[in-house]
Each structure stands twice: as structure tokens, then as C-alpha cells.
Design a protein around this motif. Structure first.
Motif, PDB file in Angstrom:
ATOM      1  N   LEU A   1       0.831  -1.193   0.000  1.00  0.00           N
ATOM      2  CA  LEU A   1       0.000   0.000   0.000  1.00  0.00           C
ATOM      3  C   LEU A   1       0.871   1.251   0.000  1.00  0.00           C
ATOM      4  O   LEU A   1       2.008   1.224   0.464  1.00  0.00           O
ATOM      5  CB  LEU A   1      -0.896   0.005   1.238  1.00  0.00           C
ATOM      6  N   ASN A   2       0.320   2.353  -0.505  1.00  0.00           N
ATOM      7  CA  ASN A   2       1.103   3.577  -0.419  1.00  0.00           C
ATOM      8  C   ASN A   2       1.070   4.099   1.024  1.00  0.00           C
ATOM      9  O   ASN A   2       0.332   3.599   1.871  1.00  0.00           O
ATOM     10  CB  ASN A   2       0.655   4.625  -1.433  1.00  0.00           C
ATOM     11  N   ALA A   3       1.886   5.110   1.281  1.00  0.00           N
ATOM     12  CA  ALA A   3       2.115   5.552   2.654  1.00  0.00           C
ATOM     13  C   ALA A   3       0.828   5.990   3.344  1.00  0.00           C
ATOM     14  O   ALA A   3       0.560   5.607   4.489  1.00  0.00           O
ATOM     15  CB  ALA A   3       3.139   6.683   2.663  1.00  0.00           C
ATOM     16  N   SER A   4       0.021   6.791   2.667  1.00  0.00           N
ATOM     17  CA  SER A   4      -1.172   7.331   3.324  1.00  0.00           C
ATOM     18  C   SER A   4      -2.205   6.249   3.609  1.00  0.00           C
ATOM     19  O   SER A   4      -2.854   6.256   4.663  1.00  0.00           O
ATOM     20  CB  SER A   4      -1.782   8.443   2.464  1.00  0.00           C
ATOM     21  N   VAL A   5      -2.375   5.298   2.692  1.00  0.00           N
ATOM     22  CA  VAL A   5      -3.346   4.223   2.913  1.00  0.00           C
ATOM     23  C   VAL A   5      -2.882   3.311   4.045  1.00  0.00           C
ATOM     24  O   VAL A   5      -3.673   2.937   4.927  1.00  0.00           O
ATOM     25  CB  VAL A   5      -3.570   3.423   1.611  1.00  0.00           C
ATOM     26  N   ALA A   6      -1.610   2.939   4.035  1.00  0.00           N
ATOM     27  CA  ALA A   6      -1.087   2.078   5.100  1.00  0.00           C
ATOM     28  C   ALA A   6      -1.207   2.769   6.457  1.00  0.00           C
ATOM     29  O   ALA A   6      -1.591   2.148   7.457  1.00  0.00           O
ATOM     30  CB  ALA A   6       0.369   1.723   4.809  1.00  0.00           C
ATOM     31  N   GLY A   7      -0.891   4.052   6.496  1.00  0.00           N
ATOM     32  CA  GLY A   7      -1.024   4.790   7.751  1.00  0.00           C
ATOM     33  C   GLY A   7      -2.457   4.836   8.231  1.00  0.00           C
ATOM     34  O   GLY A   7      -2.729   4.708   9.435  1.00  0.00           O
ATOM     35  N   ALA A   8      -3.396   5.006   7.304  1.00  0.00           N
ATOM     36  CA  ALA A   8      -4.808   5.047   7.677  1.00  0.00           C
ATOM     37  C   ALA A   8      -5.269   3.707   8.254  1.00  0.00           C
ATOM     38  O   ALA A   8      -6.049   3.667   9.214  1.00  0.00           O
ATOM     39  CB  ALA A   8      -5.649   5.423   6.457  1.00  0.00           C
ATOM     40  N   VAL A   9      -4.774   2.604   7.684  1.00  0.00           N
ATOM     41  CA  VAL A   9      -5.155   1.277   8.191  1.00  0.00           C
ATOM     42  C   VAL A   9      -4.691   1.099   9.634  1.00  0.00           C
ATOM     43  O   VAL A   9      -5.453   0.637  10.499  1.00  0.00           O
ATOM     44  CB  VAL A   9      -4.568   0.174   7.288  1.00  0.00           C
ATOM     45  N   LEU A  10      -3.452   1.456   9.913  1.00  0.00           N
ATOM     46  CA  LEU A  10      -2.930   1.304  11.285  1.00  0.00           C
ATOM     47  C   LEU A  10      -3.647   2.242  12.252  1.00  0.00           C
ATOM     48  O   LEU A  10      -4.006   1.845  13.368  1.00  0.00           O
ATOM     49  CB  LEU A  10      -1.429   1.574  11.301  1.00  0.00           C
ATOM     50  N   LEU A  11      -3.891   3.472  11.840  1.00  0.00           N
ATOM     51  CA  LEU A  11      -4.589   4.414  12.717  1.00  0.00           C
ATOM     52  C   LEU A  11      -6.012   3.951  12.997  1.00  0.00           C
ATOM     53  O   LEU A  11      -6.529   4.125  14.108  1.00  0.00           O
ATOM     54  CB  LEU A  11      -4.593   5.805  12.092  1.00  0.00           C
ATOM     55  N   ALA A  12      -6.660   3.365  11.998  1.00  0.00           N
ATOM     56  CA  ALA A  12      -8.021   2.855  12.203  1.00  0.00           C
ATOM     57  C   ALA A  12      -8.027   1.720  13.229  1.00  0.00           C
ATOM     58  O   ALA A  12      -8.928   1.640  14.078  1.00  0.00           O
ATOM     59  CB  ALA A  12      -8.600   2.372  10.870  1.00  0.00           C
ATOM     60  N   GLU A  13      -7.022   0.862  13.182  1.00  0.00           N
ATOM     61  CA  GLU A  13      -6.933  -0.240  14.154  1.00  0.00           C
ATOM     62  C   GLU A  13      -6.668   0.292  15.558  1.00  0.00           C
ATOM     63  O   GLU A  13      -7.254  -0.190  16.543  1.00  0.00           O
ATOM     64  CB  GLU A  13      -5.842  -1.211  13.726  1.00  0.00           C
ATOM     65  N   ILE A  14      -5.807   1.280  15.670  1.00  0.00           N
ATOM     66  CA  ILE A  14      -5.532   1.877  16.979  1.00  0.00           C
ATOM     67  C   ILE A  14      -6.789   2.533  17.535  1.00  0.00           C
ATOM     68  O   ILE A  14      -7.117   2.394  18.726  1.00  0.00           O
ATOM     69  CB  ILE A  14      -4.387   2.896  16.864  1.00  0.00           C
TER      70      ILE A  14
END
Length: 322
Positions: free
Chosen positions: A299-312
């Protein structure tokens, strides 16, 4: 004796004759002493290498001055849809440029109305001037002037996080150079409860008009800071009691097995191509990967970051912490 003019008992004086004397007084030895090592060619005045070095230094200084001037100059968001989207999102602006004799449609009408409602100056200019202001971009007769972004300090980010009433959650970007990814990351950080985003001062996209527009106005609500040295700042935050979690394809754990307390936390997102830099990765307390189906590119940076933030955010809600 009468023929002897020399008086008896007289002594002839020595050394009264003018001329050279015995010894050099140390002058010969001083003349043999060297003048020290020969300076490098670029340090010798008048040498071609020195002139080339001076010209290169002058060009570098001009380039730095041009970059500083560009950073301090306002930017122009060009195009009817981008201008309308920026005004809807609440992007701060100082002027709306409208080309003379523009073929007005609903977007032009809405842009002018919103600018008037927000107290933004509306200036009619020749199309050639708008071409110049937008550096030849496709502006469709509309341009929105955005002032230079005002960055917060890392200390201000942490202070805002602690005063929020929730466990601090900050996002740091390590070398994200695409302003669209930056804007999208800021939007995701705001959506999932982060208290601020930190950028390094070098090798990173800044808050340009493109980033403003992509953030959909989130940059007006979420503080964005800048650090001179990202690794040093992460270590300082770790000393303040924050966990440092790096998002990495080869993480020490994945988000499904991430069984540690996520409060308080700094999420570090790497660049689009190389991910986390070595020093930043070594600074992290742990790294996290995102499980993906086989054969799918990362995934690109923004999508990957959004996935982790959503889990947190999900874990914090489940624990009743937000």
C-alpha cells in the motif's frame, strides 16, 4: 722617531670600516624557512579552481535564496474544481483571482459567493496574469491564493495532545515526499483521533496548496509541526514516555498480533518507496506490518497509515479510552 707618524702606545681600532660584517644576523636562516603547506587550489586567490569554487558557492547561495523565497511566497490553487473544493474545506485563503471575461458556470458562481462570504478578496485579472501566477497550470479562469503554512513546534504538538483529555496519539512522517500523500495522511490522522502530525524539515513534502486541498481542510483543524531532526525528536518523545511504533513491511509484529498497550503512542509512517529510514527504524520501540493477500503490491504511505490508525482507534474505543 721623526719619520714615524704613529704615536707610541696607540692602539688601532677594529671594525670601524663601513661595509659588510661577519654573519647574517639570522636573515639567511629565516630565508630558508618555508611558508607553510601550499593552500589547496580552490583556496588560492586567482587560481581557476578557486574561481570555479566561488562561482559554485554563489550558485548554491542563489538556489537557497530562491527556495526560501518560494517557501515564503503564497501559493495558488488552480482550477475550478480544486478552488471550489478548497473553499468548501475551509482552506485559509487571501485572494480569489478570476480571469476577465470568464465563461461563468455553477462552480465559478459558488467560488465567488463563498469567497465573498469568507471575506476573501476577489480580484479580476487578465488571463495572461493568471497564467503567470499559476506557472502555466490549467486554471480555467480561477485561482485561489493560499498563504505560507505556519508550522507548530514538536513541543506544541505534545502539549496539545496532553491537553486533549485523551491518551496522546501523534503521527510522524519519515520522508513522505508526495504532497497528496501528505494531505491524505493528515486527513486520516484527523479522522482517527490523532492530535498532530510531525514532518522532518528535509526530504519531506511541505504544506503546499496540493497538500492543503488533499487534506480536505483537516490541516486547518489538526496541528502540523516540523522537526529539524526526526530521529532526535522521536528519542525526545520516547523520553517523555511515548511509545514509538513504526509502520514497516517487515515489522516485528502485524496489526492482528499487536498485543501491546497503544497509549500514549507515536505512529511513524515511512516514505512511499523505501519505507522507514534505518535510524528511524532503530529508534522505534516496535514495528508493525499489515497482512496482505499474496501477490498484492504494498500500500502507499497514506493508505497504510490510515489502516494502522483505524486499528488503533478501534482498540481505544473497545477499551473505552476515547
Amino acid at each position: 722617531m721623526a719619520g714615524n707618524s704613529r704615536r707610541r702606545g696607540a692602539v688601532r681600532k677594529q671594525g670601524t670600516k663601513k661595509g659588510s660584517v661577519i654573519g647574517s644576523g639570522g636573515q639567511r636562516r629565516k630565508g630558508l624557512e618555508g611558508k607553510g603547506p601550499t593552500p589547496k587550489a580552490e583556496n588560492r586567490p586567482g587560481h581557476p579552481a578557486q574561481r570555479r569554487a566561488a562561482a559554485a558557492a554563489a550558485r548554491a547561495e542563489q538556489k537557497r535564496a530562491a527556495v526560501k523565497k518560494a517557501e515564503e511566497a503564497p501559493e495558488i490553487i488552480a482550477g475550478r474544481n480544486p478552488v471550489v473544493e478548497a473553499l468548501r474545506a475551509g482552506v485559509p485563503a487571501t485572494a480569489l483571482y478570476v480571469a476577465l471575461n470568464i465563461d461563468a458556470d455553477d462552480r465559478v458562481t459558488e467560488a465567488v459567493r463563498m469567497a465573498a462570504d469568507k471575506g476573501i478578496s476577489i480580484l479580476e485579472v487578465p488571463r495572461t496574469e493568471l497564467d503567470r501566477k499559476t506557472n502555466g497550470a490549467v486554471h480555467q479562469g480561477l485561482g485561489l491564493q493560499v498563504p505560507p503554512f505556519s508550522y507548530a513546534s514538536p513541543a506544541e504538538l505534545l502539549k496539545a495532545a496532553r491537553e486533549s483529555g485523551d491518551p496522546p496519539l501523534l503521527v510522524a512522517l519519515d520522508g513522505v515526499t508526495d504532497p497528496r500523500n501528505l494531505g491524505a495522511m493528515i486527513r486520516s490522522a484527523a479522522a482517527f483521533g490523532a492530535h498532530g502530525v510531525l514532518l522532518p524539515s528535509r526530504r519531506s513534502a511541505g504544506m503546499t496548496a496540493v497538500a492543503w486541498r488533499t487534506s480536505a481542510g483537516a490541516a486547518a483543524r489538526l496541528p502540523v509541526g516540523m522537526a529539524t531532526n526526526l530521529t532526535r525528536q522521536l528519542k525526545a518523545w520516547a523520553a517523555e514516555g511515548l511509545l514509538i511504533a513504526g509502520l514497516d513491511a517487515d515489522g516485528s509484529m502485524d496489526i492482528d498480533t499487536m498485543n501491546i498497550d497503544v497509549d500514549p503512542l507515536v505512529v511513524v509512517v515511512g516514505s512511499e518507496g523505501r519505507g522507514l529510514s534505518r535510524l528511524v527504524r532503530e529508534t522505534c520501540d516496535f514495528t508493525v506490518s499489515i497482512p496482505m493477500a499474496a501477490g498484492v503490491e504494498s500500500l502507499n504511505a497514506s493508505v497504510a497509515g490510515a489502516v494502522l490508525l483505524a486499528e488503533i482507534a478501534r482498540r481505544r474505543r473497545a477499551a473505552g479510552r476515547v
